[in-house]
Scaffold this motif. Structure first.
Motif, PDB file in Angstrom:
ATOM      1  N   LYS A  82       0.853  -1.186   0.000  1.00  0.00           N
ATOM      2  CA  LYS A  82       0.000   0.000   0.000  1.00  0.00           C
ATOM      3  C   LYS A  82       0.887   1.232   0.000  1.00  0.00           C
ATOM      4  CE  LYS A  82      -3.930   2.165   2.369  1.00  0.00           C
ATOM      5  NZ  LYS A  82      -4.941   2.017   3.437  1.00  0.00           N
ATOM      6  N   ALA A 150     -13.490   6.985  -5.058  1.00  0.00           N
ATOM      7  CA  ALA A 150     -12.829   5.676  -4.983  1.00  0.00           C
ATOM      8  C   ALA A 150     -12.931   4.958  -6.322  1.00  0.00           C
ATOM      9  CB  ALA A 150     -13.477   4.832  -3.884  1.00  0.00           C
ATOM     10  N   TRP A 151     -11.871   4.224  -6.635  1.00  0.00           N
ATOM     11  CA  TRP A 151     -11.812   3.412  -7.851  1.00  0.00           C
ATOM     12  C   TRP A 151     -11.422   1.983  -7.487  1.00  0.00           C
ATOM     13  CZ3 TRP A 151     -10.493   8.412  -7.449  1.00  0.00           C
ATOM     14  CH2 TRP A 151     -10.882   9.305  -8.453  1.00  0.00           C
ATOM     15  N   GLU A 152     -11.864   1.037  -8.277  1.00  0.00           N
ATOM     16  CA  GLU A 152     -11.460  -0.369  -8.133  1.00  0.00           C
ATOM     17  C   GLU A 152     -11.022  -0.882  -9.506  1.00  0.00           C
ATOM     18  OE1 GLU A 152     -14.792  -2.413  -6.456  1.00  0.00           O
ATOM     19  OE2 GLU A 152     -14.678  -1.345  -4.541  1.00  0.00           O
ATOM     20  N   LYS A 154      -8.458  -2.798 -10.734  1.00  0.00           N
ATOM     21  CA  LYS A 154      -7.871  -4.120 -10.991  1.00  0.00           C
ATOM     22  C   LYS A 154      -6.910  -4.054 -12.178  1.00  0.00           C
ATOM     23  CE  LYS A 154     -10.355  -6.119  -7.751  1.00  0.00           C
ATOM     24  NZ  LYS A 154     -11.001  -4.919  -7.196  1.00  0.00           N
ATOM     25  N   GLU A 160      -5.346  -2.183  -7.224  1.00  0.00           N
ATOM     26  CA  GLU A 160      -6.685  -2.753  -7.091  1.00  0.00           C
ATOM     27  C   GLU A 160      -7.690  -1.801  -6.469  1.00  0.00           C
ATOM     28  OE1 GLU A 160      -6.682  -6.600  -5.278  1.00  0.00           O
ATOM     29  OE2 GLU A 160      -5.908  -7.544  -7.112  1.00  0.00           O
ATOM     30  N   ASN A 161      -7.249  -0.924  -5.607  1.00  0.00           N
ATOM     31  CA  ASN A 161      -8.157   0.035  -4.972  1.00  0.00           C
ATOM     32  C   ASN A 161      -7.464   1.381  -4.842  1.00  0.00           C
ATOM     33  OD1 ASN A 161     -10.609  -1.609  -4.014  1.00  0.00           O
ATOM     34  ND2 ASN A 161      -8.887  -2.826  -3.277  1.00  0.00           N
ATOM     35  N   MET A 163      -8.130   5.471  -3.398  1.00  0.00           N
ATOM     36  CA  MET A 163      -8.983   6.359  -2.604  1.00  0.00           C
ATOM     37  C   MET A 163      -8.393   7.761  -2.606  1.00  0.00           C
ATOM     38  SD  MET A 163     -11.698   6.660  -0.634  1.00  0.00           S
ATOM     39  CE  MET A 163     -12.102   5.021  -0.007  1.00  0.00           C
ATOM     40  N   TYR A 180      -3.221   3.984  -2.706  1.00  0.00           N
ATOM     41  CA  TYR A 180      -3.325   2.853  -3.622  1.00  0.00           C
ATOM     42  C   TYR A 180      -3.125   1.562  -2.837  1.00  0.00           C
ATOM     43  CZ  TYR A 180      -2.427   6.245  -7.415  1.00  0.00           C
ATOM     44  OH  TYR A 180      -2.467   7.299  -8.291  1.00  0.00           O
ATOM     45  N   GLU A 181      -4.106   0.667  -2.901  1.00  0.00           N
ATOM     46  CA  GLU A 181      -3.918  -0.683  -2.375  1.00  0.00           C
ATOM     47  C   GLU A 181      -3.514  -1.571  -3.536  1.00  0.00           C
ATOM     48  OE1 GLU A 181      -7.358  -2.051  -0.306  1.00  0.00           O
ATOM     49  OE2 GLU A 181      -7.008  -0.760   1.427  1.00  0.00           O
ATOM     50  N   SER A 183      -2.103  -5.408  -5.308  1.00  0.00           N
ATOM     51  CA  SER A 183      -2.684  -6.745  -5.452  1.00  0.00           C
ATOM     52  C   SER A 183      -2.293  -7.707  -4.338  1.00  0.00           C
ATOM     53  CB  SER A 183      -2.273  -7.343  -6.806  1.00  0.00           C
ATOM     54  OG  SER A 183      -0.858  -7.338  -6.924  1.00  0.00           O
ATOM     55  N   ASN A 185      -2.270  -6.834  -1.149  1.00  0.00           N
ATOM     56  CA  ASN A 185      -2.693  -6.201   0.096  1.00  0.00           C
ATOM     57  C   ASN A 185      -3.319  -7.185   1.085  1.00  0.00           C
ATOM     58  OD1 ASN A 185      -3.016  -3.649   1.616  1.00  0.00           O
ATOM     59  ND2 ASN A 185      -5.186  -4.113   1.435  1.00  0.00           N
TER      60      ASN A 185
END
Length: 200
Positions: A82, A150-152, A154, A160-161, A163, A180-181, A183, A185
C-alpha cells in the motif's frame, strides 16, 4: 511541531483503518508491487518508521509535485502492498475553495487514467451543525463532511483500490491524500495480523 504531530496522526489513522499479479509489476510513483524495504530505500532514500511496517518517505522514483510525503505499508514477507501520497498543505478560505480545487484537479487526472470512480461522495453528515457555506472547512475538520472518490480498477500493474480524499487540518488549511492498495494487500494484512504465540 503541532502541525507535524497532527500530520503523523492523520497518516497513521489512514493506514490503520484499513489473486495477485507477478511480483515487481509496476505500481504508482515508479514503485513496484512487493518491493522489500531495502529495495524501496534504494530508489526512494531514507525512511521514517511511523509504526511497525508503516514508513514515511520524502521521495519516490516518480513523484507528484502536489505531494510532500509518501506513506507505505511494507511487510517482511509480502513487501510493498500500500502506498499513499500526502499532499502539500493547502491554505484556503473557510469555504474550502483551495481544497476543492486541488481535489477536483486530481480527480479529473485519475478519471482520465482509470475511468469514472465507483464511489463519488460529497456530502454533509445528517445532524451536523456545520451546515452553512462559511463552515465548509470546519465541517471537514470535524469529519462531518465527506469529500472523497474511490476506484477499483484491478490494473495489470497491481493497483486494485484507489482512494482520493480531502482532509482538513484546521479551519483554513487542508490536504489531499491519495492511496493505492496493491494486489498483495490481502496477504499483507494477513501477515500483519499474525501474532507470535511461541511464548504462550
Amino acid at each position: 511541531m503541532q502541525e507535524e504531530w497532527v500530520m503523523k496522526n492523520i497518516l497513521l489513522s489512514i493506514f490503520l483503518v484499513g489473486a495477485s499479479v507477478s511480483s515487481f509489476a509496476e505500481a504508482p510513483f515508479g514503485l513496484k508491487v512487493g518491493m522489500s524495504l531495502a529495495e524501496v530505500k534504494k530508489v526512494s532514500g531514507p525512511a521514517e518508521m511511523l509504526e511497525k511496517n508503516y514508513y514515511s518517505f520524502k521521495n519516490v522514483p516518480i513523484p507528484y509535485k502536489g505531494f510532500k510525503d509518501y506513506l507505505m505499508v511494507i511487510t517482511p514477507k509480502s513487501g510493498l502492498c500500500k502506498v499513499l501520497g500526502f499532499g502539500n498543505p493547502i491554505t484556503t478560505s473557510v469555504y474550502g475553495d483551495g481544497v476543492k480545487a486541488e481535489f477536483s484537479t486530481l480527480k479529473e487526472s485519475l478519471i482520465k487514467k482509470y475511468g469514472k470512480p465507483v464511489g463519488d461522495y460529497d456530502f454533509l453528515r445528517a445532524g451536523s451543525i456545520w451546515k452553512n457555506p462559511n463552515e465548509w472547512m470546519m465541517s471537514l475538520y470535524r469529519e462531518e463532511r465527506i469529500l472523497t472518490a474511490a476506484w477499483e480498477p484491478k490494473e495489470d500493474n497491481g493497483v486494485e483500490n484507489i482512494m482520493l480524499k480531502a482532509r482538513a487540518t484546521g479551519r483554513s488549511t487542508g490536504v489531499i491524500t491519495l492511496s493505492y492498495e496493491l494486489s498483495n494487500n490481502e496477504a499483507c494484512l494477513a501477515e500483519k495480523e499474525s501474532r507470535d504465540i511461541s511464548g504462550l
